[in-house]
Design a protein around this motif. Structure first.
Motif, PDB file in Angstrom:
ATOM      1  N   GLY A   1      16.604   4.490  10.138  1.00  0.00           N
ATOM      2  CA  GLY A   1      16.592   3.535   8.965  1.00  0.00           C
ATOM      3  C   GLY A   1      16.959   4.047   7.686  1.00  0.00           C
ATOM      4  N   ILE A   2      16.970   3.350   6.510  1.00  0.00           N
ATOM      5  CA  ILE A   2      17.323   3.583   5.486  1.00  0.00           C
ATOM      6  C   ILE A   2      16.243   2.879   4.312  1.00  0.00           C
TER       7      ILE A   2
ATOM      8  N   ILE B   1       6.803   4.525   5.784  1.00  0.00           N
ATOM      9  CA  ILE B   1       7.998   4.295   4.824  1.00  0.00           C
ATOM     10  C   ILE B   1       8.555   3.347   5.817  1.00  0.00           C
ATOM     11  N   THR B   2       8.204   3.255   7.218  1.00  0.00           N
ATOM     12  CA  THR B   2       8.754   2.353   8.229  1.00  0.00           C
ATOM     13  C   THR B   2       8.391   0.773   7.901  1.00  0.00           C
TER      14      THR B   2
ATOM     15  N   LYS C   1       5.089   8.575   3.954  1.00  0.00           N
ATOM     16  CA  LYS C   1       4.448   7.478   3.234  1.00  0.00           C
ATOM     17  C   LYS C   1       5.279   6.893   2.339  1.00  0.00           C
ATOM     18  N   ILE C   2       5.098   5.695   1.661  1.00  0.00           N
ATOM     19  CA  ILE C   2       5.893   4.988   0.800  1.00  0.00           C
ATOM     20  C   ILE C   2       5.745   5.896  -0.440  1.00  0.00           C
ATOM     21  N   ASN C   3       4.780   6.306  -0.905  1.00  0.00           N
ATOM     22  CA  ASN C   3       4.613   6.908  -2.218  1.00  0.00           C
ATOM     23  C   ASN C   3       5.515   8.213  -2.308  1.00  0.00           C
ATOM     24  N   VAL C   4       5.713   8.817  -1.428  1.00  0.00           N
ATOM     25  CA  VAL C   4       6.873  10.052  -1.151  1.00  0.00           C
ATOM     26  C   VAL C   4       8.150   9.467  -1.478  1.00  0.00           C
ATOM     27  N   ALA C   5       8.493   8.520  -1.060  1.00  0.00           N
ATOM     28  CA  ALA C   5       9.751   7.922  -1.434  1.00  0.00           C
ATOM     29  C   ALA C   5      10.051   7.412  -2.774  1.00  0.00           C
ATOM     30  N   LEU C   6       8.925   6.680  -3.410  1.00  0.00           N
ATOM     31  CA  LEU C   6       8.912   6.629  -4.676  1.00  0.00           C
ATOM     32  C   LEU C   6       8.974   7.656  -5.654  1.00  0.00           C
TER      33      LEU C   6
ATOM     34  N   ASN D   1       0.881  -1.288   0.106  1.00  0.00           N
ATOM     35  CA  ASN D   1      -0.076  -0.057  -0.190  1.00  0.00           C
ATOM     36  C   ASN D   1       0.868   1.218  -0.138  1.00  0.00           C
ATOM     37  N   LEU D   2       0.802   1.997  -1.152  1.00  0.00           N
ATOM     38  CA  LEU D   2       1.606   3.254  -1.261  1.00  0.00           C
ATOM     39  C   LEU D   2       1.483   4.275  -0.103  1.00  0.00           C
TER      40      LEU D   2
END
Length: 144
Positions: A122-123, A7-8, A96-101, A2-3
């Motif tokens: 983390g990374i 991010i964690t 959120k994951i979508n921001v990293a993408l 789920n985007l």
């Protein structure tokens, strides 16, 4: 995946780090032994930079097997501070994951340090994203 998850959920926690005074010999050993490509540079727990395998290879460029003694001397006498990238983009742990993408897509970064209250926690790398997609696909196939 789920985007909109944090991010964690996909990051690597407690990443291997180096200090800015560490020699490049140590960095080379870490990259080779741990099979990783990015090392956050910290002062205590505060993120101050990043050194990548590409940074190290760029530094080593021009050396070959015929002058390995010179390369060893150079690696021993050069510190992380001399080649690290400063002003590194990072994300807070509630991102959120979508921001990293989006960052991966727009900036050609392959690793993003994750911080919480200015401390490295983390990374997340493009490998983490691929691994999660692969895991999701295996689970999906199992139930189809």
């Amino acid at each position: 995946m789920n985007l909109l998850d944090r991010i964690t959920t996909i990051m690597t926690e407690n990443p291997i780090t180096v200090g800015e005074d560490e020699s490049l010999v140590k960095v080379d050993e870490i990259f080779n032994d741990k099979k990783i490509h990015h090392l956050p540079v910290v002062d205590g727990s505060k993120l101050i930079g990043m050194v990548s395998k590409s940074d190290l290879l760029f530094f080593k460029r021009g050396f070959n097997k015929n002058n390995s003694e010179s390369e060893d001397l150079r690696l021993n006498s050069t510190s992380v501070a001399d080649i690290m990238t400063t002003g590194v983009a990072s994300l807070e742990s509630d991102a959120k994951i979508n921001v990293a993408l989006e960052i991966f897509n727009e900036n050609l970064f392959h690793a993003i340090p994750i911080t919480q209250e200015n401390a490295l926690v983390g990374i997340v790398t493009t490998f983490d994203v691929i691994k999660q997609i692969s895991t999701d696909k295996l689970v999906e196939n199992k139930y189809n």
